[in-house]
Design an enzyme around this catalytic site. Structure first.
Site, PDB file in Angstrom:
ATOM      1  N   ASP A  89      43.322  46.184  28.921  1.00  0.00           N
ATOM      2  CA  ASP A  89      43.263  46.056  30.370  1.00  0.00           C
ATOM      3  C   ASP A  89      42.432  44.816  30.683  1.00  0.00           C
ATOM      4  O   ASP A  89      41.213  44.831  30.564  1.00  0.00           O
ATOM      5  CB  ASP A  89      42.635  47.327  30.951  1.00  0.00           C
ATOM      6  CG  ASP A  89      42.325  47.196  32.445  1.00  0.00           C
ATOM      7  OD1 ASP A  89      42.506  46.103  33.004  1.00  0.00           O
ATOM      8  OD2 ASP A  89      41.899  48.205  33.031  1.00  0.00           O
ATOM      9  N   GLN A 149      39.695  42.552  34.784  1.00  0.00           N
ATOM     10  CA  GLN A 149      38.450  41.860  35.124  1.00  0.00           C
ATOM     11  C   GLN A 149      38.242  40.598  34.292  1.00  0.00           C
ATOM     12  O   GLN A 149      37.442  39.738  34.655  1.00  0.00           O
ATOM     13  CB  GLN A 149      37.245  42.790  34.903  1.00  0.00           C
ATOM     14  CG  GLN A 149      37.152  43.935  35.889  1.00  0.00           C
ATOM     15  CD  GLN A 149      36.959  43.462  37.323  1.00  0.00           C
ATOM     16  OE1 GLN A 149      36.426  42.386  37.566  1.00  0.00           O
ATOM     17  NE2 GLN A 149      37.415  44.263  38.264  1.00  0.00           N
TER      18      GLN A 149
END
Ligand code: PLP
Lengths: 147, 421
Positions: free
Chosen positions: B215, B218
């Site tokens: 993921d 960010q």
């Protein structure tokens, strides 16, 4: 800073610091949890209703200053009142925190939360405990959300 | 909370960024909030957009917009070229081997759901395990839980330390069960700022033949990601966190895996031949892009990546790290403030609590000072549970933030203390 004082009035800060009726009732006749999905705050309310009168009422849980103070003030306002009065008070309270209308009479100390009307994102904090009481009366098994 | 982060001694910005020039490219930053200059420190939730991106989108709609991949007319050709051009920009940005490995989605969330549904549905069976970490965003938890419910597989969670660092020995131990079909982990935690050692984690999984999904929501705007060097199997990110528009994101997937996976959604653009008996799917990447995509959004994302490239991610990161160090030092001077997430390797965000003042109240008071931060559970409730708090306040930095803004944050926090004293 001054307009912040309209929101965070002394009474609110005081009830946040020293919440009244902050305990679990051992054998409530009614009980429900309220959850504010925005911040994850959860408040449990307990009522002891007899003869259609709120004999005792309390709450527990972690919340922001607005939701804690509102819950605390609500328990003070409702204790000893007839059940029928809850809807009436909630309606008046809801009007005060969401509109610019005059404070309805009979709201008493609850009107210190009027400053919330200038902070739309905080209305749910102020009404969380009330929604939980409503759910308790309807004997919801699931925690209610503020919508 | 344990050790304080290691701080550099020179917090002043020593990078070569023209901050005034950069700020001028963000029209939204030129405004007052409650009569105070806007100090936007909610960048981990979403970053603001430079003119380059706004203009690219407006250009598309005002000069050459049409549907893609299907028109014989000039506008459709132009839109298709711009759309596919953005795919090449994403490929280059990630240094992926081929544009066939770049799939446009609505965002990180959809990218992860695509993998959970298509790859997971195809390979995960009852009794299998999926390794995830304790610091995931809900969008990298719930799709896997749903998959487990459908298949009877189980999630295995890698714990982390008080500082917010994953315990790699535990990760390795979980990988060793012989039942793990996939390992998924966040590159940079949005709740703690921790930069995870993703290269090591991919290598450990690969050595056991276990595919990996990262993921990157960010990480994408803060770290250089070289997919071929990293060698992960899937990498997901959102456009809106890298100065691009919302509603568009990317899934990188290894070609060999993507080819073996069934489509995620059915519709137009993802087929080659349809009869009522049978449908032949289009080649990659179209197989995974059913229906008319977010054409202008994808083009805007391409413009955003160009814009970031022009600054250079390492320059951006150096500036943000200066802000982080500066903020960390000043915040810790406030009595009663504690920082959650003190990993040695940390990105430009700081999550904190202040005495027993609820983060929601902190957020409201800061807003009146013009300072926008996030208050809440940051879609990472397991992280909050790990530290036993309902919520935190979080300030997160982007390239356009200044040390004056760090000062404004700190000043506003002192006001919070004053009000609640
Ligand atoms: C670490 C992380 N993962 C996933 C997401 C989800 O991204 P999106 O909402 O853009 O799909 C976010 C966004 O907040 C995030 O910070």
């Amino acid at each position: 800073m001054n307009d912040l004082r309209d929101l965070y009035q002394e009474v609110i800060l005081d009830h946040n610091k020293r919440p009244r009726n902050f305990r679990i009732l051992p054998q409530p006749t009614h009980h429900a949890d309220g959850v504010n999905p925005l911040c994850g705050d959860r408040i449990s309310v307990f009522l002891d209703i007899d003869d259609d009168i709120i004999q005792d009422i309390s709450f527990q849980g972690a919340g922001c200053a607005i939701s804690s103070a509102s819950a605390s003030l609500m328990t003070e306002a409702l204790k000893g009142k007839p059940v029928a009065e809850i809807e009436h008070l909630f309606e008046a309270f809801h009007t005060v925190v969401t509109t610019n209308s005059e404070c309805p009479k009979g709201l008493g100390k609850l009107s210190v939360l009027a400053g919330v009307r200038d902070y739309p994102s905080r209305v749910k904090c102020a009404t969380l405990a009330w929604h939980a009481v409503r759910a308790a009366l309807e004997q919801h098994k699931q925690p209610v959300a503020t919508e | 909370m344990s050790a304080l982060p290691v701080l550099t001694t020179v917090p002043a910005s020593n990078t070569s960024l023209d901050l005034t020039g950069i700020r001028a490219e963000f029209p939204i930053l030129r405004q007052q909030i409650h009569g105070k200059p806007l100090v936007y420190l909610d960048n981990a939730a979403s970053v603001q957009k430079p003119n380059a991106v706004i203009n690219a989108i407006s250009d598309c709609y005002s000069r050459y917009y049409a549907n893609i991949h299907r028109g014989v007319h000039l506008l459709s050709e132009r839109s298709t070229i711009a759309y596919e051009g953005a795919r090449e920009k994403v490929r280059a940005f990630l240094n992926a081997a081929s544009v066939r490995e770049i799939i446009f989605t609505r965002g990180t969330t959809e990218s992860i759901n695509l993998v959970a549904s298509s790859f997971g549905g195809n390979t995960v069976k009852a009794g299998d395990e999926i390794v995830i970490t304790g610091m995931e965003h809900h969008s990298n938890i719930v799709p896997w839980q749903l998959l487990c419910q459908r298949t009877g597989a189980v999630l295995k969670v890698v714990p982390f330390t008080d500082a917010g660092e994953l315990i790699l020995e535990e990760y390795e131990r979980l990988l060793n069960s012989g039942r793990v079909k996939l390992a998924v982990f966040v590159h940079i935690s949005n709740a703690l700022g921790t930069i995870n050692p993703v290269k090591t984690m991919v290598d450990l999984a690969r050595a056991r033949g276990i595919p990996t999904l990262i993921d990157g929501a960010q990480a994408i705007a803060h770290l250089k990601v070289d997919i071929q060097e990293l060698d992960c199997d899937f990498y997901a990110f959102s456009g809106h966190k890298v100065y691009g528009p919302s509603g568009v994101g990317v899934l990188y997937g290894k070609q060999i895996l993507l080819e073996a996976m069934p489509p995620y959604q059915g519709g137009g653009d993802m087929i080659s031949v349809v009869t009522f008996e049978k449908t032949e799917y289009a080649d990659l990447p179209n197989k995974f892009e059913a229906g008319t995509p977010n054409i202008a959004g994808v083009i805007g994302l391409g413009a955003a990546l160009d814009w970031v490239n022009q600054l250079g991610l390492s320059t951006v990161a150096a500036h943000e790290n200066d802000l982080l160090d500066d903020a960390t030092v000043q915040l810790l001077e406030i009595p009663g403030l504690s920082i959650m997430g003190t990993a040695r390797d940390k990105a430009a965000l700081v999550a904190f609590t202040l005495q027993d003042i609820h983060p929601h109240d902190i957020g409201t008071i800061l807003d009146r000072e013009g300072v926008a931060i996030r208050a809440g559970h940051h879609c990472a409730q397991p992280v909050m549970q790990r530290y036993g708090v309902p919520a935190t306040a979080r300030a997160s930095f982007a390239v356009y933030n200044t040390s004056d803004e760090v000062n404004a944050l700190v000043k506003a926090l002192w006001k919070v203390k004053e009000l609640f004293s």
